[in-house]
Design a protein around this motif. Structure first.
Motif, PDB file in Angstrom:
ATOM      1  N   UNK A  38       5.445   5.555 -21.332  1.00  0.00           N
ATOM      2  CA  UNK A  38       6.670   4.777 -21.147  1.00  0.00           C
ATOM      3  C   UNK A  38       7.763   5.735 -20.693  1.00  0.00           C
ATOM      4  N   UNK A  39       8.372   5.414 -19.544  1.00  0.00           N
ATOM      5  CA  UNK A  39       9.434   6.259 -19.020  1.00  0.00           C
ATOM      6  C   UNK A  39      10.754   5.529 -18.995  1.00  0.00           C
TER       7      UNK A  39
ATOM      8  N   UNK B 193      16.529   3.221 -15.197  1.00  0.00           N
ATOM      9  CA  UNK B 193      15.177   2.904 -14.726  1.00  0.00           C
ATOM     10  C   UNK B 193      14.231   2.984 -15.905  1.00  0.00           C
ATOM     11  N   UNK B 194      13.373   2.000 -16.025  1.00  0.00           N
ATOM     12  CA  UNK B 194      12.351   1.964 -17.067  1.00  0.00           C
ATOM     13  C   UNK B 194      11.037   1.565 -16.414  1.00  0.00           C
ATOM     14  N   UNK B 195       9.966   2.259 -16.775  1.00  0.00           N
ATOM     15  CA  UNK B 195       8.658   1.869 -16.242  1.00  0.00           C
ATOM     16  C   UNK B 195       7.578   2.158 -17.270  1.00  0.00           C
ATOM     17  N   UNK B 196       6.526   1.363 -17.224  1.00  0.00           N
ATOM     18  CA  UNK B 196       5.362   1.523 -18.093  1.00  0.00           C
ATOM     19  C   UNK B 196       4.142   1.773 -17.216  1.00  0.00           C
TER      20      UNK B 196
ATOM     21  N   UNK C 285       9.327   7.535 -13.587  1.00  0.00           N
ATOM     22  CA  UNK C 285       7.889   7.669 -13.335  1.00  0.00           C
ATOM     23  C   UNK C 285       7.357   8.995 -13.843  1.00  0.00           C
ATOM     24  N   UNK C 286       8.117  10.070 -13.623  1.00  0.00           N
ATOM     25  CA  UNK C 286       7.691  11.390 -14.098  1.00  0.00           C
ATOM     26  C   UNK C 286       7.670  11.426 -15.624  1.00  0.00           C
ATOM     27  N   UNK C 287       8.703  10.857 -16.256  1.00  0.00           N
ATOM     28  CA  UNK C 287       8.755  10.832 -17.723  1.00  0.00           C
ATOM     29  C   UNK C 287       7.582  10.049 -18.303  1.00  0.00           C
ATOM     30  N   UNK C 288       7.232   8.933 -17.662  1.00  0.00           N
ATOM     31  CA  UNK C 288       6.125   8.110 -18.157  1.00  0.00           C
ATOM     32  C   UNK C 288       4.806   8.875 -18.087  1.00  0.00           C
TER      33      UNK C 288
END
Length: 698
Positions: free
Chosen positions: A494-495, A508-511, A586-589
């Motif tokens: 999860x980013x 920005x949030x992405x899974x 995206x990188x954090x996720x």
């Protein structure tokens, strides 16, 4: 003494009247076999110099570098001509140490025949056997000079037996030592030595006169002139290999060896020249050793002089070199070798020759012209490199380069200072132009500058030349092997990247879901977002952020490979979301997914083929296993034209980390008899107990 030596050198007319009055003879043998001493003794005997150890400028015949003086071994090709019986003999002295095989191969290319120098107190080593095989495969005429007859441990009978066992029944002694220490010819002399009959029979078997053997068996005396003519013909055809005892100290055998070079070794017109092609790669016409033909010459050695600049030593295969003439310089290594095996860029340019000279060891004798078949020193060729072809501008050609073993010892270097860094690139380019056995690689993965060399001595000489010739000091570093990272199993990440700092914020949030793919599959990105949770315009941003993080690594900073990443969900803000924000998310996720999963380090494996004498097979296989190698099998090595069947090829997959010093270790374990090649095979997970020693990627 130097003045006297200069007069002796210039007294000889080194301008050959034609190719048929030239012999190009390369001296081959291991270090300490006495090649250079023999060469100097031959020069004294022929009147080219007044004493051993002096040439036209009073220096030694060999390349007078500090390394040679410090280590007592020749490291470069040296050429010195003599005139004997009206024939010019270009004697080429080659290094005997395996690290300088590039200079040896250059000597073989420039020559038409070879004298193998074997010390009476030593014998036949494996490196000499290897060069003999190469000469046999090329059909080069050969003779054997057994040197150091005056050594306390000299045993010519033992060495002769070793040579016959190593090189076959074609090895025949043509002289024996008389009671007074002089040589007696087995054909022309009256010796009742039992070898006389064996020699005569060997000569008759090679004769074109089919009746000669019957006449000899019937007891009919055979005219010595016929036997000598047949012997010389067999030597020139490389079917008989005469053995001559020689001694630089006492002078024994020197005149006889010079006579052999003149009478039995082939002149350049009898030598098959290298294949010629156009610069575009099409087959060119046959090269003929004709002084009036189109110019075709090849640079066999390049050196730098602090006063004269770049100096080229060239073998002229066709035509005639004249000072100040225009020539075309062609270098096309990549057309003949595997991609990546050379750092010599292809090039074609016209240049004008400078002054010409005949090489005379470390000195030169001015030349008005140099005809086909001869060897010349050329000044002022600023673009020519070792291995380049010189030809007429109106008829440019390129010769197939001589084969070179791949340099297999990596040495990582970096400039010692900022000033050295500014000069390093150009210095390395000049060094590589001189030495085709040196390869320079700037690794895009590790960032290291790596010199690929033949061995430790080769590396030492290369670094010394950088310092002494080009004023560049470098420091050695540990060689870094390029590793990879891969996910051991599926995971989720999860980013969330949310910041507010006045004006537009970042949101920005992405899974993500990640899963490993089979080796070599690469990277896949799958979009499974529904309901517009992540706007379509930002989905490529997530992928870009993931790819960038994969390149930076998720464990120790090494690139992540073979991964499928699926974008399943996310959130966006109508004002604060941006391309950069979703890249970061995206990188954090991906990093979070890695933290929740097991990530393996992958190390590169090479497929290695080791060629060794069969009696050393067990030693090599055990060593490869100790290097974590996986043995693939063994095969009998191709004996080639030399007919040597007693070698085995061992194939294995071995981690690159274990091969960094293998070139040195294999030579030590096999006493120089083993050779190997390597090629990238694949990546495999590194044993976890070894990963603790792996530093983070800088």
């Amino acid at each position: 003494m130097a003045d006297k030596s200069s007069r002796k050198a210039s007294d000889q007319d080194l301008a050959a009247p034609g190719p048929d009055r030239i012999r190009n003879v390369v001296l081959v043998g291991p270090t300490q076999s006495g090649k250079t001493s023999l060469l100097e003794a031959l020069l004294v005997r022929a009147g080219a110099i007044s004493r051993a150890g002096s040439v036209a400028d009073g220096t030694t015949v060999s390349d007078s570098e500090d390394y040679e003086a410090a280590h007592g071994r020749s490291i470069s090709l040296a050429v010195a001509p003599v005139v004997h019986a009206g024939v010019k003999i270009n004697l080429l002295d080659t290094p005997g140490y395996a690290d300088f095989v590039g200079e040896l191969r250059a000597g073989l290319r420039a020559a038409d025949c070879a004298v193998f120098v074997i010390a009476a107190n030593e014998g036949v080593d494996d490196a000499t056997r290897q060069v003999w095989r190469e000469c046999a495969d090329a059909g080069m005429p050969r003779a054997i000079a057994i040197t150091k007859l005056d050594h306390a441990r000299a045993d010519t009978e033992r060495v002769l037996a070793e040579a016959t066992g190593a090189f076959g029944d074609g090895v025949v002694p043509v002289y024996v030592t008389g009671s007074d220490g002089t040589l007696v010819g087995l054909i022309t002399g009256t010796s009742d030595d039992p070898r006389r009959g064996a020699l005569i029979e060997a000569v008759i078997e090679e004769s074109e006169d089919e009746t000669l053997m019957d006449r000899y068996v019937a007891g009919e005396p055979i005219d010595e002139a016929i036997l000598l003519a047949d012997l010389e013909r067999a030597v020139a055809r490389a079917t008989l290999f005469p053995v001559i005892p020689v001694c630089a100290g006492t002078g024994t055998g020197l005149s006889e060896l010079l006579d052999l070079c003149v009478r039995a070794f082939p002149a350049p017109p009898e030598h098959v020249p290298p294949e010629a092609f156009t610069p575009a790669g099409k087959t060119a016409g046959a090269v003929s050793c004709d002084p009036d033909g189109p110019l075709v010459a090849e640079v066999v050695k390049t050196a730098s002089d602090p006063y004269l600049g770049r100096i080229s030593v060239a073998r002229v295969f066709s035509g005639t070199l004249s000072p100040d003439a225009a020539v075309h310089v062609s270098g096309h290594f990549s057309a003949f070798v595997d991609a990546g095996a050379t750092t010599h860029p292809d090039h074609d340019e016209d240049e004008r020759l400078g002054a010409l000279a005949y090489p005379f060891g470390a000195a030169q004798v001015p030349a008005a012209r140099v005809v086909a078949g001869d060897i010349a020193v050329i000044g002022r060729l600023s673009r020519a490199e070792t291995g380049d072809t010189l030809s007429a501008p109106e008829e440019p050609v390129v010769l197939r380069p001589w084969s070179m073993p791949e340099p297999l010892l990596p040495v990582a270097i970096e400039a010692a200072t900022r000033s050295d860094e500014d000069k390093l690139s150009s210095a390395l380019a000049r060094l590589a132009a001189e030495d085709p056995s040196l390869r320079v690689e700037q690794s895009t993965e590790t960032g290291q500058l790596v010199l690929w060399v033949m061995g430790e001595a080769h590396a030492e000489v290369a670094l010394d030349r950088l310092r002494a010739r080009y004023g560049v000091s470098v420091e050695q570093r540990d060689v870094v092997v390029p590793l990879r990272e891969c996910f051991a199993g599926p995971s989720k990440g999860h980013g969330r990247h949310v910041k507010q700092s006045g004006g537009h914020g970042q949101y920005a949030v992405c899974d993500l879901e990640v899963e490993p793919l089979p080796e070599g599959s690469g990277f896949e990105f799958v979009d499974k977002v529904v309901g517009g949770a992540v706007p379509r315009g930002f989905i490529p941003s997530v992928e870009k952020g993931v790819v960038q993080q994969m390149q930076r690594g998720v464990r120790l900073g090494y690139p992540v490979v073979d991964l499928r990443v699926t974008l399943t969900d996310g959130k966006a803000h109508s004002v604060d979301s941006s391309d950069m924000a979703f890249q970061t998310a995206g990188a954090l996720a991906l990093r979070q997914a890695a933290a929740a999963a097991s990530v393996h380090l992958l190390e590169p494996y090479d497929e290695v083929a080791v060629v060794v004498p069969s009696e050393l097979l067990g030693v090599v296989m055990s060593d490869l296993s100790a290097r974590r190698g996986r043995l693939l099998g063994t095969d009998q090595a191709d004996p080639g034209d030399s007919g040597d069947p007693d070698r085995t090829v061992v194939r294995a997959h071995v981690p690159q980390r274990e091969l960094v010093r293998y070139a040195i270790d294999l030579r030590a374990a096999t006493h120089g008899a083993g050779t190997f090649t390597r090629a990238f095979a694949h990546y495999e997970p590194m044993p976890e107990e070894l990963t603790k020693d792996v530093p983070p990627r800088s």
